[in-house]
Write a protein that holds these residues in place. Sequence first.
Motif, short mmCIF file in Angstrom:
data_model
loop_
_atom_site.label_atom_id
_atom_site.label_comp_id
_atom_site.label_asym_id
_atom_site.label_seq_id
_atom_site.Cartn_x
_atom_site.Cartn_y
_atom_site.Cartn_z
N TRP A 26 33.94 55.20 31.56
CA TRP A 26 32.51 55.40 31.31
C TRP A 26 32.06 56.71 31.94
CZ3 TRP A 26 31.07 51.76 27.97
CH2 TRP A 26 29.77 51.86 27.47
N GLU A 27 31.41 57.55 31.14
CA GLU A 27 30.99 58.87 31.57
C GLU A 27 29.50 59.04 31.31
OE1 GLU A 27 33.57 60.96 28.94
OE2 GLU A 27 35.22 61.08 30.39
N ASP A 28 28.94 60.15 31.80
CA ASP A 28 27.53 60.45 31.52
C ASP A 28 27.33 60.55 30.02
OD1 ASP A 28 27.00 60.52 34.20
OD2 ASP A 28 27.13 62.71 34.38
N GLY A 29 26.35 59.79 29.52
CA GLY A 29 26.02 59.86 28.09
C GLY A 29 26.85 58.98 27.19
N GLY A 30 27.78 58.21 27.76
CA GLY A 30 28.57 57.35 26.88
C GLY A 30 29.89 56.95 27.49
N CYS A 31 30.86 56.63 26.63
CA CYS A 31 32.15 56.18 27.12
C CYS A 31 33.27 56.80 26.30
CB CYS A 31 32.25 54.65 27.08
SG CYS A 31 32.30 53.97 25.42
N ARG A 32 34.44 56.85 26.90
CA ARG A 32 35.64 57.33 26.23
C ARG A 32 36.61 56.17 26.14
NH1 ARG A 32 39.96 60.64 28.16
NH2 ARG A 32 38.79 60.97 30.08
N ILE A 33 37.03 55.87 24.93
CA ILE A 33 37.95 54.76 24.71
C ILE A 33 39.37 55.27 24.95
CG2 ILE A 33 38.68 52.95 23.14
CD1 ILE A 33 35.70 52.89 23.81
N LEU A 34 40.05 54.69 25.93
CA LEU A 34 41.41 55.11 26.28
C LEU A 34 42.47 54.31 25.54
CD1 LEU A 34 40.91 55.38 30.16
CD2 LEU A 34 40.66 57.20 28.45
N ASN A 35 42.14 53.06 25.21
CA ASN A 35 43.12 52.18 24.57
C ASN A 35 42.44 51.32 23.51
OD1 ASN A 35 45.18 50.45 23.88
ND2 ASN A 35 45.63 49.76 25.96
N PRO A 36 42.12 51.92 22.34
CA PRO A 36 41.42 51.14 21.31
C PRO A 36 42.24 49.97 20.78
CG PRO A 36 42.13 53.28 20.46
CD PRO A 36 42.33 53.32 21.94
N GLU A 37 43.56 50.14 20.69
CA GLU A 37 44.40 49.04 20.21
C GLU A 37 44.36 47.88 21.20
OE1 GLU A 37 45.45 52.18 20.55
OE2 GLU A 37 45.57 52.82 18.46
N GLY A 38 44.37 48.22 22.50
CA GLY A 38 44.30 47.18 23.52
C GLY A 38 42.98 46.43 23.48
N LEU A 39 41.89 47.16 23.21
CA LEU A 39 40.58 46.50 23.09
C LEU A 39 40.56 45.54 21.92
CD1 LEU A 39 38.10 49.47 23.75
CD2 LEU A 39 38.55 47.53 25.26
N GLY A 40 41.10 45.99 20.78
CA GLY A 40 41.15 45.12 19.61
C GLY A 40 41.98 43.88 19.86
N GLU A 41 43.13 44.04 20.54
CA GLU A 41 43.98 42.90 20.85
C GLU A 41 43.29 41.94 21.81
OE1 GLU A 41 48.42 42.02 22.78
OE2 GLU A 41 47.83 44.06 22.19
N LEU A 42 42.59 42.49 22.80
CA LEU A 42 41.87 41.67 23.75
C LEU A 42 40.78 40.84 23.07
CD1 LEU A 42 41.31 40.89 26.72
CD2 LEU A 42 39.86 42.92 26.89
N ALA A 43 40.11 41.44 22.08
CA ALA A 43 39.01 40.77 21.38
C ALA A 43 39.50 39.87 20.26
CB ALA A 43 38.05 41.81 20.82
N GLY A 44 40.78 39.98 19.89
CA GLY A 44 41.27 39.23 18.74
C GLY A 44 40.71 39.78 17.45
N TRP A 45 40.56 41.10 17.39
CA TRP A 45 39.97 41.76 16.22
C TRP A 45 40.85 42.91 15.79
CZ3 TRP A 45 38.31 46.87 15.63
CH2 TRP A 45 37.58 47.14 14.45
N MET A 46 40.93 43.15 14.49
CA MET A 46 41.65 44.31 13.99
C MET A 46 40.85 44.98 12.90
SD MET A 46 44.76 42.42 11.92
CE MET A 46 45.50 44.01 11.54
N SER A 47 41.06 46.27 12.75
CA SER A 47 40.33 47.05 11.76
C SER A 47 40.60 46.52 10.36
CB SER A 47 40.74 48.52 11.86
OG SER A 47 40.14 49.28 10.83
N GLY A 48 39.61 46.67 9.48
CA GLY A 48 39.76 46.23 8.11
C GLY A 48 40.56 47.21 7.28
#
Length: 249
Positions: free
Chosen positions: A219-241
């Motif tokens: 998390w940075e000033d003005g927003g966030c930088r996603i370092l591991n988008p695949e890991g986030l999707g796996e954690l949420a049980g979601w995958m791109s369409g």
Amino acid sequence: MTKEQDIARGSLSCAKCPLRKREIFRVFEADELSFVEHFKKGDLAVRRGATLLVEGAHNPHLYTVRSGWGFRYKLLEDGRRQIVNYVMPGDLVGLQGSLMGEMQHSVEALSPMQLCVFEKAELFTLYERFPGLAYDITWLASREECMLDEHLLTVGRRTAVEKVAYLLAFVLDRAKESGLSSNGTLELTQQHVADTLGISLVHTNKTIARLVDRKYVKWEDGGCRILNPEGLGELAGWMSGSSAKRPFL
């Protein structure tokens, strides 16, 4: 449309629209492109933080987002806000107001936005003469419904950490698709995250801290930088369409 917003005439030609260069969008037939050129009435520039559409208002226009992004939201009488979705380049805005008579939600700009403006009075002509474009509008409405289904599942059933992981993965996926983010950075505040997921700002902050500790995000000033988008999707049980070509006006 608020008073400080003016539609610019002599707008950018649809043939030169930068969205047409992106692989994700389908190609217009020549007669479709000619009609869309006629259908379009001008361009609209919206500053960051401005309200594009207001819940309960009547508006004679439809908009396609050409650049920038914003969010759709509803307010309770006491000022509590629920963000229901995000609008990005290629998205159609204002269709609900055209078909239902008045807007059922508001739209605010998260960044400076450029929009193409269409007269809703000519919408029936599109349905009458161009079934391909009419199907496109139906596709866009159906896609919005699918996204809202996933949002409802998230708000209702996912845990706090799954909620935040899903939202960040989902928004980044859409931002990359539309050309808004190429380096994994999102200009999104923790308040936006809280208002989308229906959890308190304190809870949101603590949940994001867990994802930061696990090196999923920074998390940075003005927003966030996603370092591991695949890991986030796996954690949420979601995958791109599907990455199949999609329509836009």
